[in-house]
Every structure is written in C-alpha cells, then in structure tokens.
Write a protein that holds these residues in place. Sequence first.
Motif, PDB file in Angstrom:
ATOM      1  N   LEU A  89     -10.426  24.432   5.449  1.00  0.00           N
ATOM      2  CA  LEU A  89     -10.017  25.258   6.577  1.00  0.00           C
ATOM      3  C   LEU A  89     -11.100  26.305   6.865  1.00  0.00           C
ATOM      4  O   LEU A  89     -12.203  25.950   7.222  1.00  0.00           O
ATOM      5  CB  LEU A  89      -8.650  25.893   6.297  1.00  0.00           C
ATOM      6  CG  LEU A  89      -7.506  24.894   6.059  1.00  0.00           C
ATOM      7  CD1 LEU A  89      -6.227  25.624   5.671  1.00  0.00           C
ATOM      8  CD2 LEU A  89      -7.286  24.026   7.290  1.00  0.00           C
ATOM      9  N   ARG A  90     -10.787  27.590   6.697  1.00  0.00           N
ATOM     10  CA  ARG A  90     -11.786  28.624   6.976  1.00  0.00           C
ATOM     11  C   ARG A  90     -12.455  29.160   5.720  1.00  0.00           C
ATOM     12  O   ARG A  90     -13.189  30.150   5.790  1.00  0.00           O
ATOM     13  CB  ARG A  90     -11.125  29.763   7.748  1.00  0.00           C
ATOM     14  CG  ARG A  90     -10.615  29.344   9.133  1.00  0.00           C
ATOM     15  CD  ARG A  90      -9.996  30.514   9.863  1.00  0.00           C
ATOM     16  NE  ARG A  90      -9.480  30.110  11.174  1.00  0.00           N
ATOM     17  CZ  ARG A  90      -8.853  30.929  12.008  1.00  0.00           C
ATOM     18  NH1 ARG A  90      -8.650  32.197  11.652  1.00  0.00           N
ATOM     19  NH2 ARG A  90      -8.419  30.484  13.172  1.00  0.00           N
ATOM     20  N   ALA A  91     -12.164  28.549   4.587  1.00  0.00           N
ATOM     21  CA  ALA A  91     -12.799  29.008   3.345  1.00  0.00           C
ATOM     22  C   ALA A  91     -14.309  28.833   3.425  1.00  0.00           C
ATOM     23  O   ALA A  91     -14.803  27.810   3.909  1.00  0.00           O
ATOM     24  CB  ALA A  91     -12.248  28.215   2.160  1.00  0.00           C
ATOM     25  N   LYS A  92     -15.038  29.835   2.988  1.00  0.00           N
ATOM     26  CA  LYS A  92     -16.501  29.813   3.086  1.00  0.00           C
ATOM     27  C   LYS A  92     -17.094  29.064   1.895  1.00  0.00           C
ATOM     28  O   LYS A  92     -17.737  29.645   1.016  1.00  0.00           O
ATOM     29  CB  LYS A  92     -17.033  31.231   3.176  1.00  0.00           C
ATOM     30  CG  LYS A  92     -16.626  31.930   4.471  1.00  0.00           C
ATOM     31  CD  LYS A  92     -17.214  33.323   4.585  1.00  0.00           C
ATOM     32  CE  LYS A  92     -16.809  33.977   5.899  1.00  0.00           C
ATOM     33  NZ  LYS A  92     -17.375  35.347   6.044  1.00  0.00           N
ATOM     34  N   VAL A  93     -16.825  27.765   1.864  1.00  0.00           N
ATOM     35  CA  VAL A  93     -17.402  26.898   0.848  1.00  0.00           C
ATOM     36  C   VAL A  93     -18.185  25.788   1.538  1.00  0.00           C
ATOM     37  O   VAL A  93     -17.893  25.413   2.678  1.00  0.00           O
ATOM     38  CB  VAL A  93     -16.329  26.282  -0.089  1.00  0.00           C
ATOM     39  CG1 VAL A  93     -15.594  27.363  -0.852  1.00  0.00           C
ATOM     40  CG2 VAL A  93     -15.347  25.424   0.697  1.00  0.00           C
ATOM     41  N   THR A  94     -19.176  25.284   0.830  1.00  0.00           N
ATOM     42  CA  THR A  94     -20.008  24.197   1.337  1.00  0.00           C
ATOM     43  C   THR A  94     -19.890  23.009   0.402  1.00  0.00           C
ATOM     44  O   THR A  94     -20.011  23.168  -0.820  1.00  0.00           O
ATOM     45  CB  THR A  94     -21.478  24.636   1.445  1.00  0.00           C
ATOM     46  OG1 THR A  94     -21.571  25.759   2.321  1.00  0.00           O
ATOM     47  CG2 THR A  94     -22.348  23.507   1.990  1.00  0.00           C
ATOM     48  N   ILE A  95     -19.649  21.841   0.944  1.00  0.00           N
ATOM     49  CA  ILE A  95     -19.542  20.606   0.159  1.00  0.00           C
ATOM     50  C   ILE A  95     -20.674  19.678   0.582  1.00  0.00           C
ATOM     51  O   ILE A  95     -20.776  19.310   1.751  1.00  0.00           O
ATOM     52  CB  ILE A  95     -18.180  19.926   0.373  1.00  0.00           C
ATOM     53  CG1 ILE A  95     -17.043  20.845  -0.112  1.00  0.00           C
ATOM     54  CG2 ILE A  95     -18.119  18.600  -0.375  1.00  0.00           C
ATOM     55  CD1 ILE A  95     -16.019  21.136   0.923  1.00  0.00           C
ATOM     56  N   GLN A  96     -21.549  19.335  -0.359  1.00  0.00           N
ATOM     57  CA  GLN A  96     -22.716  18.519  -0.070  1.00  0.00           C
ATOM     58  C   GLN A  96     -22.778  17.316  -1.000  1.00  0.00           C
ATOM     59  O   GLN A  96     -22.386  17.407  -2.173  1.00  0.00           O
ATOM     60  CB  GLN A  96     -24.011  19.311  -0.283  1.00  0.00           C
ATOM     61  CG  GLN A  96     -24.156  20.587   0.477  1.00  0.00           C
ATOM     62  CD  GLN A  96     -25.368  21.356  -0.012  1.00  0.00           C
ATOM     63  OE1 GLN A  96     -25.274  22.137  -0.965  1.00  0.00           O
ATOM     64  NE2 GLN A  96     -26.501  21.127   0.616  1.00  0.00           N
ATOM     65  N   SER A  97     -23.303  16.227  -0.499  1.00  0.00           N
ATOM     66  CA  SER A  97     -23.651  15.087  -1.342  1.00  0.00           C
ATOM     67  C   SER A  97     -25.116  15.245  -1.743  1.00  0.00           C
ATOM     68  O   SER A  97     -25.980  15.453  -0.877  1.00  0.00           O
ATOM     69  CB  SER A  97     -23.446  13.777  -0.574  1.00  0.00           C
ATOM     70  OG  SER A  97     -23.847  12.680  -1.360  1.00  0.00           O
ATOM     71  N   ILE A  98     -25.389  15.169  -3.043  1.00  0.00           N
ATOM     72  CA  ILE A  98     -26.755  15.371  -3.542  1.00  0.00           C
ATOM     73  C   ILE A  98     -27.330  14.004  -3.932  1.00  0.00           C
ATOM     74  O   ILE A  98     -27.127  13.510  -5.048  1.00  0.00           O
ATOM     75  CB  ILE A  98     -26.787  16.333  -4.749  1.00  0.00           C
ATOM     76  CG1 ILE A  98     -25.973  17.594  -4.453  1.00  0.00           C
ATOM     77  CG2 ILE A  98     -28.235  16.664  -5.099  1.00  0.00           C
ATOM     78  CD1 ILE A  98     -26.516  18.437  -3.322  1.00  0.00           C
ATOM     79  N   ASP A  99     -28.065  13.392  -3.011  1.00  0.00           N
ATOM     80  CA  ASP A  99     -28.557  12.030  -3.218  1.00  0.00           C
ATOM     81  C   ASP A  99     -29.676  11.936  -4.241  1.00  0.00           C
ATOM     82  O   ASP A  99     -30.000  10.840  -4.705  1.00  0.00           O
ATOM     83  CB  ASP A  99     -29.046  11.443  -1.885  1.00  0.00           C
ATOM     84  CG  ASP A  99     -27.921  11.304  -0.864  1.00  0.00           C
ATOM     85  OD1 ASP A  99     -26.762  11.159  -1.291  1.00  0.00           O
ATOM     86  OD2 ASP A  99     -28.216  11.362   0.348  1.00  0.00           O
ATOM     87  N   THR A 100     -30.280  13.060  -4.588  1.00  0.00           N
ATOM     88  CA  THR A 100     -31.411  13.045  -5.524  1.00  0.00           C
ATOM     89  C   THR A 100     -30.967  13.147  -6.984  1.00  0.00           C
ATOM     90  O   THR A 100     -31.815  13.159  -7.884  1.00  0.00           O
ATOM     91  CB  THR A 100     -32.375  14.206  -5.214  1.00  0.00           C
ATOM     92  OG1 THR A 100     -31.650  15.445  -5.265  1.00  0.00           O
ATOM     93  CG2 THR A 100     -32.988  14.024  -3.829  1.00  0.00           C
TER      94      THR A 100
END
Length: 295
Positions: A89-100
């Motif tokens: 929602l508005r939570a200031k979190v970042t979700i990333q896929s780290i391909d390396t």
Amino acid sequence: MKAALLTDRSVLRVTGEPARGFLHNLVTGDIETLAPGDARYAALLTPQGKIIADFFVIEAGANEGGGFFIDCPKALADELAQKLNFYKLRAKVTIQSIDTLSVLAAWDGDGSTDYGLVYHDPRLAALGLRAIVPTDLASEAVADLGATLVDASDYDAHRIALGVPRGGVDFIYGDTFPHDADLDKLNGVDFKKGCYVGQEVVSRVEHRGTARNRVVAVAFDEHPAQDGIAVMAGDKTVGTMGSSAGKQGLAMLRVDRVAEAIDAGTPLSAGGITLTLRDSAVADFLAAARVKTAG
C-alpha cells in the motif's frame, strides 16, 4: 563439506525503514526478533490459509546494506514480488529482484565466506548452511567455505533423506495448507505471533489437530516410484508421490486413509512399487488419526 548451487532459487530484497514490520505482519514467521545474519523459514499465504510461496527471510547487516533478503523459488519470484507490492500500500518499502545473486546450500560441515551472506538453514540443523553469493563469485565462495562443489541433485538427495519437502514437487503451491507441507514441524510457522494473512485457518488446524494431509518420508525396495503418481492402499487412493532419490522419497498422504491402511495391515504402493513409511511416520499417522477421531 559439500556445496551445491541451487539454480532453482532467486533472491529478492526488501528495504526501507518499515520493512521489518511490513514482512512480520504478512508472513507466517516471526520477523520482529530476526537478527542480522539469521534466517527465518516462512510462507506467504492466501486469505484461505494456503501457501502462495515458502521462502527464507534473512536480515542483512549494515555491511550488506541492511534490509532483508528473501531466498525463494525462482519460478515464484515474480509472483511473490507482485504480492508483496500489492500488500505494501503506502508503506515506504522497496521490493527488488536481485539477478546478480545466487543461492548455495552446504552440508556435512561448517564454514563461512567473505564472498556472501551465510546462514544456518532454520528448518532443520542437519540440512546445514545456505549462502547468498554473487553469481560470478560462486566458485570462490565454495572454496572459501572449504567445500567441494557437487550437483544440485546431491542436495536433493540430502534433503529427501531428511524428509524435508520441496514446494512444486512435494506439495502444490496455491492448494496446500502449511501443516500439509510440514511447515509446522520445520519452524515455518510461529504460533505465538500476532495476525498475518491466513492466520486464522492455520491456528484452527493447529489447535484442533486436524491436518488432513502430510508430506511423509517413504522408502522403496525397488527403483523409485515416479513423482506425481497416485499412492494406493489396496484399491484406494491415499496420496501422491513427490520427489525421490535412490530408495528414498517423499509423498503427500491422507492422514485418515493411511491410518486405516496401517490398522488393517494393507500395504502402500505407487505404480506397482511397494512403499514403506520411514522413521516415526507410522506412529504420527496413528496418533493424528486418533486425535481427529476423538475430536
């Protein structure tokens, strides 16, 4: 010590000041008490309590940039990232896929490496270590651990010998409750924490002792039974075969039907191959069936 590169795994990263509480309120494990370098085995569930994905959450230390790594099945990485983004929602979190980054498993020994983040497998001590390492430095990490690089099939044989299921092979994502996949026995559910998605269903099964199915360790006298085929007790279907290695395997079995077969002395089979239950599975099935009957 042996080590294998698990090419069927991916790494996500969750960062941002609210990341700890965000994950804790969603997944089956306790993330609030997680410390840097430690891991939790957990799952994200549907509101109906079925497993969307199971994974490891590892807290990164300050030298790794902080936040949390998620060691998850590669086939589900995109879906898991999408689900987490849906819930933020508005939570200031970042979700990333780290391909390396890649995931290593190491067992039959102990060690550490400067080439990655090493953590003990939280499901079962005998499973050994896991490590998140840069893909291009995986060989260096294995050498630094003091391990010999082996094929991933060797790790599967190690896992199967210990009776530990693998999602997508031993249980079906989207159609399996945590108890069915043994998450309650493998430290994948914290029954003392507060609410999370699907928590009411999981708590009800735990308190009533009414798990309908279980992934169980089995053995064969002949060649392994093929995964996905029906497990039979006489002419009754009682479950489905999962992964196998050598003369050992795993099967998803109906608790009540297998308990009836045990009491009646009816052998189990899959594809014409006789199966026997390993370790304490017989006692567990009978005990669970009696609790269900008494309830």
